[in-house]
Enzyme design. Sequence first.
Site, PDB file in Angstrom:
ATOM      1  N   GLY A 177     -11.399  -5.470   3.557  1.00 30.61           N
ATOM      2  CA  GLY A 177     -11.986  -4.197   3.965  1.00 30.61           C
ATOM      3  C   GLY A 177     -11.172  -3.062   3.391  1.00 30.61           C
ATOM      4  N   SER A 178     -11.563  -1.843   3.703  1.00 34.66           N
ATOM      5  CA  SER A 178     -10.874  -0.664   3.187  1.00 34.66           C
ATOM      6  C   SER A 178     -11.227   0.532   4.055  1.00 34.66           C
ATOM      7  CB  SER A 178     -11.291  -0.364   1.737  1.00 34.66           C
ATOM      8  OG  SER A 178     -11.190  -1.505   0.929  1.00 34.66           O
ATOM      9  N   ASN A 179     -10.407   1.576   3.930  1.00 35.29           N
ATOM     10  CA  ASN A 179     -10.732   2.885   4.501  1.00 35.29           C
ATOM     11  C   ASN A 179     -10.873   3.883   3.367  1.00 35.29           C
ATOM     12  OD1 ASN A 179     -10.077   1.864   7.162  1.00 35.29           O
ATOM     13  ND2 ASN A 179      -7.917   2.269   6.738  1.00 35.29           N
ATOM     14  N   ASN A 224     -15.820   0.155   6.155  1.00 27.85           N
ATOM     15  CA  ASN A 224     -16.529  -1.131   6.197  1.00 27.85           C
ATOM     16  C   ASN A 224     -17.443  -1.248   7.409  1.00 27.85           C
ATOM     17  OD1 ASN A 224     -13.289  -2.109   5.531  1.00 27.85           O
ATOM     18  ND2 ASN A 224     -14.786  -2.017   3.891  1.00 27.85           N
TER      19      ASN A 224
END
Length: 744
Positions: A213-215, A453
Site C-alpha cells: 500500500g501507500s499514502n 489505498n
Amino acid sequence: MLPGLRDDVTVQRDEWGIPHIKARTAADAHFALGFVHAQDRLFQMELTRRRALGRAAEWLGAEAAGSDALCRRLGMEAACRRDYAALGDEARTMLDRYAEGVNAFLGAQPPLPVEYALLGATPEPWEGWHPIAVMRRLGLLMGSVWFKLARILALPLVGAENAAKLRYDDGENELLCIPPGATGARMAADLAALRPAIEALLGAMGSDETGGGSNNWAVGPGRSATGRPILAGDPHRVFEIPGMYTQHHLACDEWDAVGLTVPGVPAFPHFMHNARVACCVTHAFVDIHDLFLERFEDGDCLFRDGREPVRSRTETIHVRGGADRVVTIQETRHGPVVAGDPASGAALVLRSVQFADTDLSFDCLPRMLRATSVPELFEATRGWGLIDHNLVAGDVEGRIGHRVRAMVPLRPRANGWFAVPGWTGEGEWDGYIPHEAMPEVIDPAGGTIVTANNRVVADAEPYLCTDCHPPYRAARIAELLDALPRFGVEDAAAIHADALSPNAALFQARLRALATPPDPRAASLREELLAWDRRMEANSVGAGRYNTLRRAMTAILARRSGLLGLTAHAWAAVPPGISAVGNLWWVLPTLLRNDDAAMLDGWSWDDVLRAALEETAAAPATPWGEMHRPTFQHPLSPLFPQAAALLDPPAMPLGGDGDTVMAIGLVPTAGPAATYGALCRYVFDVGGWENCRWAVFHGASGQPGSPHYTDQASEWAACRMVPMRYDWAAIGQTATTTQRLSPA
C-alpha cells in the site's frame, strides 16, 4: 568513450550520491540513465529481469523455482515482446536507447558488483523489451487475485456466508478518495447470485478440503503555507535489498525531471516533477484480475455448448545446486492455468489485465516527461495498464488533481468475489472502461486530496473494486491536514511519522467492557493496555503489548475457524502463497466490532480476549521498536552467509504498524518484525522546486560497500528527508563528483 552516445553527457553526484544527469537530447538522456543505472544497480536490475522471465532459480536456487514457474505460466516473455512491438516509435526509441546505455556500461568492462563474484556469474546484455519485463514484474498480480483466492480456499472450511466476510476492515464507514471527504457503505456479496459459482467451486475442491500500500496527499494553494500546491507521500512495499526505487535527476533540451526511478526502467513511472508539474502514485486497488474455474473433459476445455482445445507446452527451469524442473504450461481462452490440474477435470485459470491484451503503458512515459499541467499529465496516461494507480498531481498554475490510472475490464460485479465458472460465458470481459469514464477530480472543493489505498469511489456501475485497504490511514491524514491552517513542506515529515493507531481504540473499548480476568497478570495487562496512549511508537512497551495481544487473537480466530487448514489445498500453492492468519489479521476488527462470533466455534469474543490476555501477559514486555526491528536481507545472504555483513544493511528500531500513517507493517505468522513499509518518502513544493525533499530506506547505491549504500538509513528511520536538488547552478557548486560521458 562510449559507442552509441551522440553528444557529451554530464553526471554530477550530490553529497548523497544521487546522480544529476544532463544531456542535450532525449535519446542521449535515456542512454545515460541506462549507463548510470548499471553503474549503481546492475545486479539488482539483472536479478529483477531474471525474476520476471522465470530465471531467478539459476542464481537463487530452489527457493525461487516456484515463482519462476508462475512467471513461465503467465507467459511473461511473450507478453513483453508483444507489447514492445506494438509501442509507438518514441517509446521504442526510449527503450532501445536505455538498453544501449546499459550495454555500453557492460562493454566498458568495469569492475563488477560483488554479487557476480559470489555467484561466479557474468552479466548478460540488455534488449529493448527487457525494461517492460522489469516493470511488469514489480507490479505482478498485486491486488484482487489474492483476496479472491483466499475466499475460494475458505469456502469448504467456513461456508459461503463466512467466506464472503474475508475482506479488509472497512472501519465501519468507508472513506472515499473521490469526492474527497465523502463516505459510503460498501456493497455486500449477493450470495444468491453467486450460488452457481460457489457450488461449482465446492464441487471442484471437495467439501472436506481446503503483500503493498501507500499514502499520498496534495493540498492546493489555498491550503498550503507556500501559496503553491504541495504533494507528499510514501510508497509501501515489502523491503527488498536493494530497494525498488532510486533517486535520479535527468535533463535534456526537451525536459528537466527529477524523481524516483526503477532500476532497469527508463524515465519516471511513478514519482517525479519536471519544471511545470509534479506527480505521485498509490496503489488504487481496482480489480484488474479475474480467476476462472474451468471444466475439462478428455483434454478439452468446456465453453458454453462446445469444447475447445487446451494449448500446452513445457519449459525447463534450471536450478542452482539442484536438478532442472520441467514446467507444463496449459492455457485456455481465459488464460493460463495457475492452480490445479486439468486432468482432474477442473482448474483455476487467471485472466489479468497485465497479460490478457497488448499493453501500451510505456507510450505514456515520454508524454509524462513533457507534460506541463495536471490535465495534460492525466491525458498522457491514456492507455496505462501495467498496474492500477491513484495518480495525484499538482502544477505551477495552482491546480491539484487525482485520476485513477488503470485499464479496468467491463464485466459483471460477481467476478469480484470468487472464481467465475468459465464454461458458462457469463463472466466474460466486454472491453475496458473508457479513459474518459475513469474516476478523476481536479481542484476539489476542499482544496485537499488524500489517497491511502482506500476505496476510490462509492460502489456503482461500472464495477471497479471489491477489495481495498481500510480507510484508517486516509482518515488520519485528512484529520492531520484539517488541523493545519496552512500545510508546509516542513509538516510532511510529521505526517509521515504519525503512529497513532486508529484500531487500538476498538480493542480498548472491548477490553473496558470485559470483566476483570481472574488471572492477576492478565488483569494487570488489561489495565496497562487501557492506560496506553494508542501510539505505535518505537519506545512504547504498550504498543508491543497491543501487537502481541492482536496477534494472539488472530491466531485463536485462525484455529477456531478452521482456516489454518486453508493452505492445505493444492490451490493455495500459487507463489508467493496465501496466509490464513495474514488474511484474518485484517478481518479481525470487523468481526470484533460487529461481535460476530460465527467463526469462533462456540466461543465469544470475550473468551478470545481472556485467552489472548493470558497469553500476552506471559510474554516478555519489550519496547515496540525492538520487537518491530526489521531484517534487511540481501537475496544472496542466505546462499553466502559469510558475506552477509557486507550485503545486509543495518536495521534500526521502528515504530508504526499497518494501520498507522507510518505504515511499517508485518506478517503476523512471522512475528512482530517489520517486513514492509515506506520504501521512500517525498514532498514536492510545486514551483518552489528547491524546497522539495526525499529519502529512500537505505541509500542511492545498490552496491554493497558503497558509502551511499546505507547513508540515508538513519534519516529514513527517523522520518527525516534530504534535499531534492533541482537547480543546476546549485548542483554544480555542491556536487561531490562529476563524470563526463563522451561519444566514441
